[in-house]
Design a protein around this motif. Structure first.
Motif, mmCIF file in Angstrom:
data_model
loop_
_atom_site.group_PDB
_atom_site.id
_atom_site.type_symbol
_atom_site.label_atom_id
_atom_site.label_comp_id
_atom_site.label_asym_id
_atom_site.label_seq_id
_atom_site.Cartn_x
_atom_site.Cartn_y
_atom_site.Cartn_z
ATOM 1 N N SER A 213 0.174 -1.011 0.003
ATOM 2 C CA SER A 213 0.077 -0.030 0.061
ATOM 3 C C SER A 213 0.809 0.871 0.199
ATOM 4 O O SER A 213 1.616 0.994 0.871
ATOM 5 N N SER A 214 0.569 2.002 -0.917
ATOM 6 C CA SER A 214 1.182 3.413 -0.969
ATOM 7 C C SER A 214 0.256 4.406 -0.216
ATOM 8 O O SER A 214 0.741 5.649 -0.052
ATOM 9 N N GLY A 215 -0.808 4.317 0.563
ATOM 10 C CA GLY A 215 -1.438 5.466 1.062
ATOM 11 C C GLY A 215 -1.971 6.732 -0.086
ATOM 12 O O GLY A 215 -2.546 7.401 0.113
ATOM 13 N N GLN A 217 -4.864 6.002 -2.292
ATOM 14 C CA GLN A 217 -6.045 5.767 -2.297
ATOM 15 C C GLN A 217 -6.687 6.414 -0.802
ATOM 16 O O GLN A 217 -7.683 7.484 -0.796
ATOM 17 N N GLY A 274 -11.976 2.603 6.648
ATOM 18 C CA GLY A 274 -10.814 2.066 6.519
ATOM 19 C C GLY A 274 -9.838 1.723 5.416
ATOM 20 O O GLY A 274 -10.769 0.611 4.521
ATOM 21 N N VAL A 275 -9.100 2.627 4.989
ATOM 22 C CA VAL A 275 -8.482 2.459 3.404
ATOM 23 C C VAL A 275 -7.333 1.675 3.893
ATOM 24 O O VAL A 275 -6.731 1.134 2.813
ATOM 25 N N ALA A 276 -6.522 1.782 4.792
ATOM 26 C CA ALA A 276 -5.471 1.302 4.999
ATOM 27 C C ALA A 276 -5.558 -0.390 5.224
ATOM 28 O O ALA A 276 -6.387 -0.604 5.154
ATOM 29 N N PRO A 308 -5.162 -6.263 16.429
ATOM 30 C CA PRO A 308 -6.612 -6.552 16.159
ATOM 31 C C PRO A 308 -7.038 -6.601 14.999
ATOM 32 O O PRO A 308 -7.023 -5.329 13.977
ATOM 33 N N ILE A 311 -10.937 -1.999 11.994
ATOM 34 C CA ILE A 311 -12.498 -1.482 11.925
ATOM 35 C C ILE A 311 -13.915 -2.339 12.777
ATOM 36 O O ILE A 311 -15.257 -1.814 12.752
ATOM 37 N N PHE A 326 -12.595 -1.285 3.036
ATOM 38 C CA PHE A 326 -12.705 -1.214 1.529
ATOM 39 C C PHE A 326 -11.680 -3.235 1.732
ATOM 40 O O PHE A 326 -11.582 -3.648 2.455
ATOM 41 N N LYS A 340 -17.140 -9.930 3.896
ATOM 42 C CA LYS A 340 -16.509 -9.339 5.002
ATOM 43 C C LYS A 340 -17.243 -7.953 5.304
ATOM 44 O O LYS A 340 -17.437 -7.671 6.308
ATOM 45 N N LYS A 344 -17.573 -7.984 9.090
ATOM 46 C CA LYS A 344 -17.725 -6.787 10.051
ATOM 47 C C LYS A 344 -18.236 -5.450 10.508
ATOM 48 O O LYS A 344 -17.802 -4.754 10.795
ATOM 49 N N ASN A 352 -11.877 -3.409 -3.929
ATOM 50 C CA ASN A 352 -10.889 -3.304 -5.754
ATOM 51 C C ASN A 352 -9.995 -4.651 -5.768
ATOM 52 O O ASN A 352 -10.045 -5.437 -4.426
ATOM 53 N N ASP A 362 -0.438 0.421 -5.043
ATOM 54 C CA ASP A 362 0.777 1.425 -5.286
ATOM 55 C C ASP A 362 -0.035 2.077 -7.216
ATOM 56 O O ASP A 362 1.320 1.866 -7.653
ATOM 57 N N LYS A 384 -7.561 8.019 -8.867
ATOM 58 C CA LYS A 384 -7.570 7.726 -7.254
ATOM 59 C C LYS A 384 -8.360 8.554 -6.465
ATOM 60 O O LYS A 384 -9.687 8.615 -6.255
#
Ligand code: PMT
Length: 408
Positions: A213-215, A217, A274-276, A308, A311, A326, A340, A344, A352, A362, A384
């Protein structure tokens, strides 16, 4: 009524072949009720005529800082103040370079520096020019300075090659502007907490478990939420990305740190996204010294323990926000994402397909499906930034009770 109605749009046309689309762009903006004034560079005049732009905009066209009669009617500073936005379309590599450096060789770039209005940039150039490190640097700088970059698209080019660098079609540009102006109050008064980037789980002082992940998005969503009027808190894992303007940023490294930072925000959070890409597992033990290559370690294995689920803790909170997750999937994409979402207890999940290298991790672009309990919405491949604007407007609609009703 269109959000562009009565908006003052200053269309700045630089010298690329895509300038031939400028009259159609003006026509479509005016059809939405916008007032349009056009500024041309000298090179743009080789591709499109002042007369046609004057006819279609209904206003005199400007091309020089030194035109005494035009300056006395409306000085360039007044023109910069008049605009609700500047639209650079097409924006050549040369114009992008001047904008990124703050150089003002002509009227158009002087206006860009003088205005307080948002600046939209629709690049158009040969694919090799688009890929050059200098252009990549300049685009990055423009985004950092708050410009909104629209496109480019991929496809056949005037030079006979095919690839990234085509200017977006006039209707796509008009839609992006319309989204921008309709979005400015969509989330007014809301506080949005967004996680972005990867987490890192240490194995020893020099090694860790992480992901791609590049951050991008998450940061693009933070920008879109801020531009929609929200107060935004961005909790980010280790990434190489500039903090969006007017966004509060909290940096973390591990999943546990991200969990703690998110929990601390829940008292003041209307929407959580929660995109992380959070590491699901971490090493049970973090070695205090670098693990040496030896006969003993050659056949050893790493024991992992669960992190943990951030989300899930958000949706289990006594007063949960509207929660968006996400899902990064590689197979049975929609079915896995639906499962999912239920597991959750999310209001919305955005999936995606990360097995497609052109989108997801990325990359500059994404293609996603939004899944609510009542229906789904597909957002076709786009930058994005544009995907994020659409997501924010869909979230705002959903909060006001409108969800897609496509059958599941
Ligand atoms: O950062 P980019 O390079 O731009 O790439 C964007 C992206 C591919 C990372 C993004 O679009 C994306 O898919 N993010 C979710 C990645 C992920 O971890 O998906 P998941 O299916 O493993 O997790 C589902 C959801 O649970 C996510 O909202 C995740 O933030 C959350 N989660 C997961 C594990 C955990 N321990 N805690 C969580 O909160």
């Amino acid at each position: 009524m269109s959000a562009l109605n009565k908006k003052n749009i200053l269309l700045c046309v630089s010298g690329g072949i895509a300038a031939y689309k400028a009259p159609e762009l003006v026509r479509q903006l005016r059809a939405h009720g916008a007032n349009v004034q056009v500024v041309l560079t000298r090179s743009a005049e080789n591709f499109v005529s002042e007369t046609s732009l004057q006819a279609v905009s209904g206003n005199p066209v400007r091309n020089s800082l030194w035109d005494k009669s035009a300056e006395s009617a409306m000085s360039h500073i007044e023109l910069a103040r008049w605009a609700d936005c500047l639209l650079m379309a097409p924006a050549t590599a040369n114009l992008i370079s001047s904008l990124a450096s703050g150089a003002t060789p002509d009227l158009l770039t002087t206006l860009a520096l003088a205005t307080e209005a948002p600046v939209f940039v629709a690049p158009a150039m040969n694919l090799k020019m688009w890929d050059k490190p200098a252009t990549v640097r300049n685009i990055h700088q423009l985004k950092t300075d708050g410009a909104i970059v629209l496109g480019p698209a991929s496809g056949d080019q005037a030079c006979g090659e095919s690839g990234m660098g085509r200017m977006l079609q006039p209707e796509e540009i008009v839609e992006a502007l319309n989204n921008h102006f309709s979005a400015t109050t969509l989330l007014a008064g809301k506080r949005v907490v967004i996680t972005a980037g990867p987490t890192r789980e240490a194995i020893d002082p020099v090694r860790f478990i992480s992901n791609h992940s590049s951050g991008k998005q998450g940061f693009a969503l933070a920008t879109a939420a801020q531009q929609a009027g929200a107060e935004v808190c961005l909790i980010s894992g280790p990434v190489n990305a500039q903090t969006p303007l007017l966004v509060e940023r909290i940096d973390v490294v591990t999943a546990q740190e991200m969990f703690d930072a998110v929990m601390a925000q829940l008292g003041r959070c209307d929407i959580f996204i929660g995109v992380a890409a959070v590491a699901d597992y971490k090493p049970e033990e973090v070695r205090s010294q670098k693990i040496k290559k030896s006969a003993e370690t050659r056949n050893s294995s790493l024991k992992l323990v669960e992190n943990p689920d951030i989300i899930l803790a958000v949706t289990q909170h006594k007063n949960p926000p509207y929660t968006v997750g996400f899902a990064a999937e590689t197979e049975s994409v929609i079915a896995n994402a639906r499962a999912k979402k239920r597991r959750k207890n999310l209001d919305l999940i955005i999936v995606n397909d990360v097995s497609d290298a052109r989108i997801g991790f990325d990359s500059e672009e994404n293609e996603v499906t939004l899944i609510w309990e009542t229906g789904e919405q597909v957002l076709k491949k786009a930058s994005k930034e544009l995907i994020s604007q659409s997501i924010i407007s869909s979230i705002a609609q959903s909060l006001s009770g409108v969800e897609p009703s496509a059958a599941l």
